[in-house]
Design a protein around this motif. Structure first.
Motif, PDB file in Angstrom:
ATOM      1  N   PRO A 127      -4.083   5.137  -2.203  1.00  0.00           N
ATOM      2  CA  PRO A 127      -4.432   3.835  -2.801  1.00  0.00           C
ATOM      3  C   PRO A 127      -5.754   3.877  -3.568  1.00  0.00           C
ATOM      4  CG  PRO A 127      -4.063   3.687  -0.405  1.00  0.00           C
ATOM      5  CD  PRO A 127      -4.254   5.128  -0.742  1.00  0.00           C
ATOM      6  N   GLU A 156       1.399   4.222  -3.150  1.00  0.00           N
ATOM      7  CA  GLU A 156       1.135   5.658  -3.017  1.00  0.00           C
ATOM      8  C   GLU A 156       2.208   6.527  -3.680  1.00  0.00           C
ATOM      9  OE1 GLU A 156      -1.596   6.477   0.916  1.00  0.00           O
ATOM     10  OE2 GLU A 156       0.566   6.650   1.141  1.00  0.00           O
ATOM     11  N   MET A 193       0.832  -1.209   0.000  1.00  0.00           N
ATOM     12  CA  MET A 193       0.000   0.000   0.000  1.00  0.00           C
ATOM     13  C   MET A 193       0.874   1.271   0.000  1.00  0.00           C
ATOM     14  SD  MET A 193      -3.321  -0.880   0.055  1.00  0.00           S
ATOM     15  CE  MET A 193      -4.381   0.192   1.044  1.00  0.00           C
ATOM     16  N   ALA A 194       1.894   1.280   0.853  1.00  0.00           N
ATOM     17  CA  ALA A 194       2.763   2.460   0.938  1.00  0.00           C
ATOM     18  C   ALA A 194       3.549   2.653  -0.360  1.00  0.00           C
ATOM     19  CB  ALA A 194       3.703   2.307   2.129  1.00  0.00           C
ATOM     20  N   MET A 248      -3.469   5.717   5.260  1.00  0.00           N
ATOM     21  CA  MET A 248      -3.272   6.333   3.957  1.00  0.00           C
ATOM     22  C   MET A 248      -2.864   7.794   4.093  1.00  0.00           C
ATOM     23  SD  MET A 248      -7.270   6.453   2.691  1.00  0.00           S
ATOM     24  CE  MET A 248      -6.963   7.117   1.063  1.00  0.00           C
TER      25      MET A 248
END
Lengths: 270, 270
Positions: free
Chosen positions: B174, B150, B146-147, B253
């Motif tokens: 995301p 981004e 996820m990171a 997020m």
């Protein structure tokens, strides 16, 4: 704010008839009877590859029973697992082998909008997986559920075993972190409080119930109603969506859920 | 903006060791060899209920081969189906029955952040399902992916069959609609153009490849590195996250992906 959101929207009726109504529709009981069917005695003879065929055969199930199961499953595997397992394992229980062999715990990741990332609400993500798996025409149900989630004051199903007072709020978007923020504002409770954790269990139950109601309605041949986008979002779409001057966006979700200040200030940063 | 985002972040090393390394770790080949294993000759004897056990036994597979398959699967069932099917069907192909009976098409719904709603990127959603299904310790892989999504300029895998020039952009969050908006800005192309549609295919391939690389790294016992949150988001968290004065949020997020103006104007509307 929730009331304003509700007022900005209008109910519109979409042609929700069953697409592919030929062979697929024969899988559906069109009686509107949502009582839990008896276990099938023919299911065990089906080959394992029947499991791979999407959609699975769906017969209406009891939405309140599924909701209670979703609440209980939430405590085992969080929100996405909770809604998916309650819906699909209930259906699979009636279908028998091979459908009962689904690896339900694979949906644990959806908790907190993906392991706490705050993106898509896990109770939606699990329900959406179930819709695609069980419906021969999933898109009208998906759009209905997503639009409903944005504006409906939730949770609206309080499960047996829940111990805190009922507090309802509208999420504004399908996103987890905003859903939580609105509920914290409405309840005065914190985002990691026992009350909020329980609330996500009753929310999971509420979303699973709505999903089953929509699946049952479609199976009964009923027309589905979808909430229209807010006027604000419709206005954004004129430039940003398909055919607009900019056409740099693809989204049905409500813009105002996150971009209020950009909108008020005459646009800021993308 | 992508470069600024990259500069705001620092690589930090997390202790990414295998949790539950006892029984589960025996399922893993710790050789670091990512060549495609030969089909198992013992798999067909496994009972159907083996499919229900999460995680499935995972052996490293070739990330580039999976990426190419993801690109091709994207054209059959969109982004979520594309990434999930490429990863899991490749693994299942080596495991044999009953794993090959998974109903892959159930993930078609993730297209365009859920049937065009613009929420969670479907290539992520499919990869996340695969991670939870295949890893004995999914959370470090999920956070890593996820990171990375981004801030990484994507797509970074150009599949055979792709015909348009390479254009890369960082998504910032995301979420699908912002990922598309950033890419439209970088490419000068519209959100419903053939170029953007192909780009989401190569993006699917890129995310599937990264996911397999992470699964392989974990299987080999390597430590995983996760990009730290931006300083801006860390600053937001001081008040809004767990233990903060407000504690009305739960999210990993990046806040600045959507809330730049709120942040710049000294806070606006939640």
């Amino acid at each position: 704010m929730e009331n304003n959101k509700l007022n900005r929207r209008q109910l519109v009726t979409l042609i929700g008839g069953l697409a592919g109504a030929g062979a697929a529709a024969t899988l559906y009981a069109a009686t509107g009877d949502v009582a839990a069917p008896k276990p099938s005695i023919t299911a065990p003879s089906k080959p394992a590859s029947a499991m791979q065929q999407v959609p699975w055969p769906y017969k209406p199930v009891d939405a309140d029973v599924v909701a209670q199961r979703a609440y209980e499953s939430y405590w085992k595997g969080h929100c996405m697992y909770g809604s998916f397992e309650a819906i699909v394992a209930t259906v699979a229980g009636h279908l028998g082998e091979p459908y009962t062999n689904f690896p339900y715990m694979m949906f644990k990741y959806g908790a907190g909008g993906v392991n706490g990332w705050g993106t898509l609400c896990g109770s939606l993500n699990g329900s959406l997986s179930a819709i695609q798996l069980l419906s021969p025409d999933p898109n009208p149900i998906i759009d209905n559920l997503m639009a409903w989630y944005e504006v409906e004051p939730l949770p609206n199903f309080y499960a047996k075993g829940a111990k805190f007072p009922e507090v309802r709020s509208a999420a504004g978007t399908p996103l987890c972190h905003e859903s939580i923020a609105h509920w914290c504002k409405a309840s005065g409770k914190k985002s990691y409080s026992p009350e909020r954790i329980e609330r996500c269990g009753t929310l999971t139950a509420s979303v699973a119930r709505k999903t089953v109601q929509l699946l049952n309605d479609q199976a009964a041949g009923k027309h589905l109603t979808v909430l229209a986008q807010s006027k604000q979002t419709q206005s954004c779409s004129v430039c940003h969506e398909h055919g607009g001057e900019l056409e740099n966006m693809r989204a049905k979700m409500d813009c105002g859920g996150c971009h209020q200040v950009q909108i008020k200030s005459g646009h800021g940063v993308i």
